[in-house]
Design a protein around this motif. Structure first.
Motif, PDB file in Angstrom:
ATOM      1  N   LEU A  12      39.182  81.855  74.864  1.00 15.44           N
ATOM      2  CA  LEU A  12      37.887  81.591  75.483  1.00 15.44           C
ATOM      3  C   LEU A  12      36.827  81.189  74.475  1.00 15.44           C
ATOM      4  O   LEU A  12      35.672  80.979  74.842  1.00 15.44           O
ATOM      5  N   MET A  13      37.192  81.096  73.204  1.00  9.50           N
ATOM      6  CA  MET A  13      36.220  80.695  72.196  1.00  9.50           C
ATOM      7  C   MET A  13      35.731  79.288  72.472  1.00  9.50           C
ATOM      8  O   MET A  13      36.468  78.420  72.909  1.00  9.50           O
ATOM      9  N   PRO A  14      34.472  79.003  72.249  1.00 11.81           N
ATOM     10  CA  PRO A  14      33.952  77.653  72.488  1.00 11.81           C
ATOM     11  C   PRO A  14      34.595  76.652  71.548  1.00 11.81           C
ATOM     12  O   PRO A  14      34.704  76.891  70.348  1.00 11.81           O
ATOM     13  N   MET A  15      35.080  75.556  72.100  1.00  7.75           N
ATOM     14  CA  MET A  15      35.712  74.498  71.332  1.00  7.75           C
ATOM     15  C   MET A  15      34.673  73.420  71.011  1.00  7.75           C
ATOM     16  O   MET A  15      33.601  73.379  71.606  1.00  7.75           O
ATOM     17  N   PRO A  16      35.011  72.508  70.074  1.00 12.27           N
ATOM     18  CA  PRO A  16      34.095  71.412  69.789  1.00 12.27           C
ATOM     19  C   PRO A  16      33.829  70.600  71.045  1.00 12.27           C
ATOM     20  O   PRO A  16      34.704  70.371  71.859  1.00 12.27           O
ATOM     21  N   ALA A  17      32.617  70.138  71.193  1.00 13.58           N
ATOM     22  CA  ALA A  17      32.228  69.424  72.409  1.00 13.58           C
ATOM     23  C   ALA A  17      33.020  68.134  72.572  1.00 13.58           C
ATOM     24  O   ALA A  17      33.330  67.726  73.664  1.00 13.58           O
ATOM     25  N   ASN A  18      33.405  67.528  71.461  1.00 17.38           N
ATOM     26  CA  ASN A  18      34.157  66.288  71.544  1.00 17.38           C
ATOM     27  C   ASN A  18      35.102  66.229  70.360  1.00 17.38           C
ATOM     28  O   ASN A  18      34.658  66.210  69.214  1.00 17.38           O
ATOM     29  N   ALA A  19      36.410  66.217  70.620  1.00 17.46           N
ATOM     30  CA  ALA A  19      37.384  66.212  69.540  1.00 17.46           C
ATOM     31  C   ALA A  19      37.380  64.897  68.796  1.00 17.46           C
ATOM     32  O   ALA A  19      38.023  64.783  67.755  1.00 17.46           O
ATOM     33  N   ALA A  20      36.673  63.892  69.310  1.00 13.41           N
ATOM     34  CA  ALA A  20      36.612  62.584  68.667  1.00 13.41           C
ATOM     35  C   ALA A  20      35.319  62.386  67.911  1.00 13.41           C
ATOM     36  O   ALA A  20      34.898  61.258  67.659  1.00 13.41           O
ATOM     37  N   ASP A  21      34.606  63.494  67.528  1.00 12.97           N
ATOM     38  CA  ASP A  21      33.379  63.367  66.737  1.00 12.97           C
ATOM     39  C   ASP A  21      33.677  62.691  65.413  1.00 12.97           C
ATOM     40  O   ASP A  21      34.749  62.827  64.843  1.00 12.97           O
ATOM     41  N   ALA A  22      32.706  62.005  64.865  1.00 11.63           N
ATOM     42  CA  ALA A  22      32.903  61.268  63.625  1.00 11.63           C
ATOM     43  C   ALA A  22      33.183  62.225  62.481  1.00 11.63           C
ATOM     44  O   ALA A  22      32.553  63.263  62.345  1.00 11.63           O
ATOM     45  N   VAL A  23      34.177  61.857  61.661  1.00  6.75           N
ATOM     46  CA  VAL A  23      34.510  62.630  60.481  1.00  6.75           C
ATOM     47  C   VAL A  23      33.709  62.083  59.313  1.00  6.75           C
ATOM     48  O   VAL A  23      33.613  60.862  59.132  1.00  6.75           O
ATOM     49  N   ALA A  24      33.139  62.991  58.522  1.00 10.83           N
ATOM     50  CA  ALA A  24      32.252  62.563  57.438  1.00 10.83           C
ATOM     51  C   ALA A  24      33.014  61.768  56.408  1.00 10.83           C
ATOM     52  O   ALA A  24      34.136  62.083  56.059  1.00 10.83           O
ATOM     53  N   ALA A  25      32.407  60.737  55.885  1.00  8.36           N
ATOM     54  CA  ALA A  25      32.971  59.914  54.819  1.00  8.36           C
ATOM     55  C   ALA A  25      31.950  59.789  53.706  1.00  8.36           C
ATOM     56  O   ALA A  25      30.739  59.883  53.949  1.00  8.36           O
ATOM     57  N   LYS A  26      32.440  59.599  52.519  1.00  9.12           N
ATOM     58  CA  LYS A  26      31.524  59.513  51.395  1.00  9.12           C
ATOM     59  C   LYS A  26      30.678  58.263  51.448  1.00  9.12           C
ATOM     60  O   LYS A  26      29.500  58.278  51.087  1.00  9.12           O
ATOM     61  N   ASN A  27      31.232  57.160  51.882  1.00 10.51           N
ATOM     62  CA  ASN A  27      30.528  55.895  51.941  1.00 10.51           C
ATOM     63  C   ASN A  27      30.045  55.664  53.367  1.00 10.51           C
ATOM     64  O   ASN A  27      30.856  55.558  54.283  1.00 10.51           O
ATOM     65  N   PRO A  28      28.741  55.562  53.621  1.00  7.59           N
ATOM     66  CA  PRO A  28      28.264  55.387  55.004  1.00  7.59           C
ATOM     67  C   PRO A  28      28.680  54.064  55.622  1.00  7.59           C
ATOM     68  O   PRO A  28      28.597  53.892  56.824  1.00  7.59           O
ATOM     69  N   ALA A  29      29.139  53.101  54.806  1.00  8.50           N
ATOM     70  CA  ALA A  29      29.596  51.825  55.368  1.00  8.50           C
ATOM     71  C   ALA A  29      30.926  51.978  56.086  1.00  8.50           C
ATOM     72  O   ALA A  29      31.311  51.116  56.859  1.00  8.50           O
ATOM     73  N   PHE A  30      31.636  53.086  55.818  1.00  8.55           N
ATOM     74  CA  PHE A  30      32.915  53.363  56.470  1.00  8.55           C
ATOM     75  C   PHE A  30      32.687  54.395  57.568  1.00  8.55           C
ATOM     76  O   PHE A  30      32.175  55.485  57.296  1.00  8.55           O
ATOM     77  N   GLN A  31      33.048  54.056  58.806  1.00  7.05           N
ATOM     78  CA  GLN A  31      32.902  54.973  59.930  1.00  7.05           C
ATOM     79  C   GLN A  31      34.300  55.421  60.362  1.00  7.05           C
ATOM     80  O   GLN A  31      35.149  54.604  60.690  1.00  7.05           O
ATOM     81  N   VAL A  32      34.507  56.738  60.321  1.00  4.20           N
ATOM     82  CA  VAL A  32      35.815  57.317  60.620  1.00  4.20           C
ATOM     83  C   VAL A  32      35.690  58.218  61.837  1.00  4.20           C
ATOM     84  O   VAL A  32      34.773  59.047  61.905  1.00  4.20           O
ATOM     85  N   GLN A  33      36.579  58.037  62.780  1.00  2.00           N
ATOM     86  CA  GLN A  33      36.599  58.858  63.992  1.00  2.00           C
ATOM     87  C   GLN A  33      38.032  59.312  64.247  1.00  2.00           C
ATOM     88  O   GLN A  33      38.944  58.489  64.328  1.00  2.00           O
ATOM     89  N   ALA A  34      38.247  60.633  64.349  1.00  2.00           N
ATOM     90  CA  ALA A  34      39.577  61.203  64.572  1.00  2.00           C
ATOM     91  C   ALA A  34      39.632  61.854  65.944  1.00  2.00           C
ATOM     92  O   ALA A  34      38.684  62.530  66.356  1.00  2.00           O
ATOM     93  N   GLN A  35      40.747  61.650  66.635  1.00  5.02           N
ATOM     94  CA  GLN A  35      40.952  62.226  67.963  1.00  5.02           C
ATOM     95  C   GLN A  35      42.285  62.969  67.984  1.00  5.02           C
ATOM     96  O   GLN A  35      43.303  62.430  67.545  1.00  5.02           O
ATOM     97  N   MET A  36      42.251  64.207  68.485  1.00  2.00           N
ATOM     98  CA  MET A  36      43.469  65.003  68.596  1.00  2.00           C
ATOM     99  C   MET A  36      43.205  66.164  69.540  1.00  2.00           C
ATOM    100  O   MET A  36      42.129  66.777  69.485  1.00  2.00           O
ATOM    101  N   ARG A  37      44.146  66.449  70.427  1.00  3.64           N
ATOM    102  CA  ARG A  37      44.020  67.621  71.290  1.00  3.64           C
ATOM    103  C   ARG A  37      44.028  68.874  70.432  1.00  3.64           C
ATOM    104  O   ARG A  37      44.861  69.012  69.535  1.00  3.64           O
ATOM    105  N   ASP A  38      43.125  69.817  70.707  1.00  6.23           N
ATOM    106  CA  ASP A  38      42.984  70.969  69.813  1.00  6.23           C
ATOM    107  C   ASP A  38      43.498  72.267  70.407  1.00  6.23           C
ATOM    108  O   ASP A  38      43.387  73.314  69.770  1.00  6.23           O
ATOM    109  N   THR A  39      44.107  72.268  71.600  1.00  6.62           N
ATOM    110  CA  THR A  39      44.650  73.492  72.194  1.00  6.62           C
ATOM    111  C   THR A  39      45.966  73.177  72.898  1.00  6.62           C
ATOM    112  O   THR A  39      46.297  72.009  73.144  1.00  6.62           O
ATOM    113  N   GLY A  40      46.699  74.245  73.254  1.00  5.30           N
ATOM    114  CA  GLY A  40      47.901  74.097  74.073  1.00  5.30           C
ATOM    115  C   GLY A  40      49.156  73.789  73.290  1.00  5.30           C
ATOM    116  O   GLY A  40      50.094  73.218  73.847  1.00  5.30           O
TER     117      GLY A  40
END
Length: 307
Positions: A12-40
């Motif tokens: 019942l713990m609160p999960m991230p609102a969106n599993a596809a939130d942007a993943v931080a990158a060192k260079n702002p010119a690169f935009q990284v987005q990861a998606q993966m089911r986080d339960t089950g």
């Protein structure tokens, strides 16, 4: 009870609102987005991870920086990796296989990895982008209340005994059925050196024609072939047949009824061969030798009940 309460609290713990939130990158010119089911997930499941990376124009992914297929750690293995270039970036499809088991719900994570990109037009050194660890929850396969006796591996069950008598009988029955079928087909198509029962006139005609390897392509041989066919049909009808009394053939041999139109055409052609123009006597007209032989085979099949 305590383990059940902990398991319920973890689920019942609160999960991230969106599993596809942007993943931080060192260079702002690169935009990284990861998606993966986080339960089950449980032991033996596959984890499917999708990573979308938007890169500046003229940037190339260095293939050597991609993660290697194989064991990642003692409970996770990378089984599949697909790289799909697209306009403005790349899409990575990763498939992991889990081998570890947990006794209660536990938060784990797919390890991070670093990618390198070549920006020769902008900077001489490769740019690195780190794909952050992706957390997920794994559930237990077995109940939490296991005693020490339940944790001891059990002996392998002995193999199941299979009765060995029915298979030879089945093989023997199949062999007998195959032999009977082969004998029937050989009899039906007149391929036995001896045939039970008296063969009919058309069967005997085919035997004689088959014994001659090939027919000479001349008018005399063609006329002889027609005379043989007429003689076989006369014996089938029990009297001499002409075009005028041809229906008597089908009255005496009703099995030849499906070929009535063919025989009617052949008798008209035969009359022209023997009493008409000489041009039809060499087998090059509407009734060549091949067509006459085909009609003989079809008539033999009707005589033996194959059609």
């Amino acid at each position: 009870m305590m383990r059940g309460a902990v398991l319920l609290a973890l689920l019942l713990m609160p999960m991230p609102a969106n599993a596809a939130d942007a993943v931080a990158a060192k260079n702002p010119a690169f935009q990284v987005q990861a998606q993966m089911r986080d339960t089950g997930y449980v032991l033996g499941d596959r984890l499917e991870q999708r990573i979308d990376i938007r890169v500046p124009p003229g940037t190339r992914l260095i293939a050597e920086s991609l993660p290697r297929l194989g064991r990642v750690n003692n409970w996770l293995e990378l089984r599949e990796l697909r790289v799909e270039p697209r306009r403005g970036g790349y899409t990575l499809q990763l498939g992991y296989q889990m081998f570890g088991a947990v006794e209660s719900a536990m938060q784990l994570a797919v390890p991070p990895f670093t990618l390198r990109f070549d920006q020769a037009a902008h900077t001489p050194t490769p740019t690195t982008v780190t794909i952050a660890a992706q957390p997920f929850y794994q559930s237990p396969v077995l109940p939490a209340s296991l005693g020490d006796a339940d944790r001891v591996p059990r002996a392998t069950l002995p193999p199941v005994r299979i009765a060995g008598t029915r298979w030879p009988l089945a093989a023997l029955a199949s062999l007998i059925a195959s032999l009977l079928l082969a004998l029937y087909l050989a009899w039906a198509y007149d391929r036995l050196p001896w045939s039970p029962g008296k063969p009919g006139p058309l069967t005997l005609l085919l035997r004689d024609l088959r014994s001659r390897r090939a027919l000479a392509p001349d008018a005399a041989t063609y006329r002889a072939l027609l005379r043989q066919l007429h003689a076989a049909l006369n014996r089938s009808a029990g009297q001499t047949l002409y075009l005028d009394n041809l229906p008597l053939l089908f009255a005496q041999a009703p099995h030849l009824q499906p070929l009535q139109a063919e025989f009617d055409s052949l008798f008209q052609h035969s009359r022209r061969v023997f009493y008409g123009a000489a041009g039809d006597a060499d087998g090059n007209g509407d009734w060549p030798t091949s067509r006459v032989l085909d009609l003989c085979r079809r008539a033999r099949d009707c005589e033996r009940g194959l059609s």
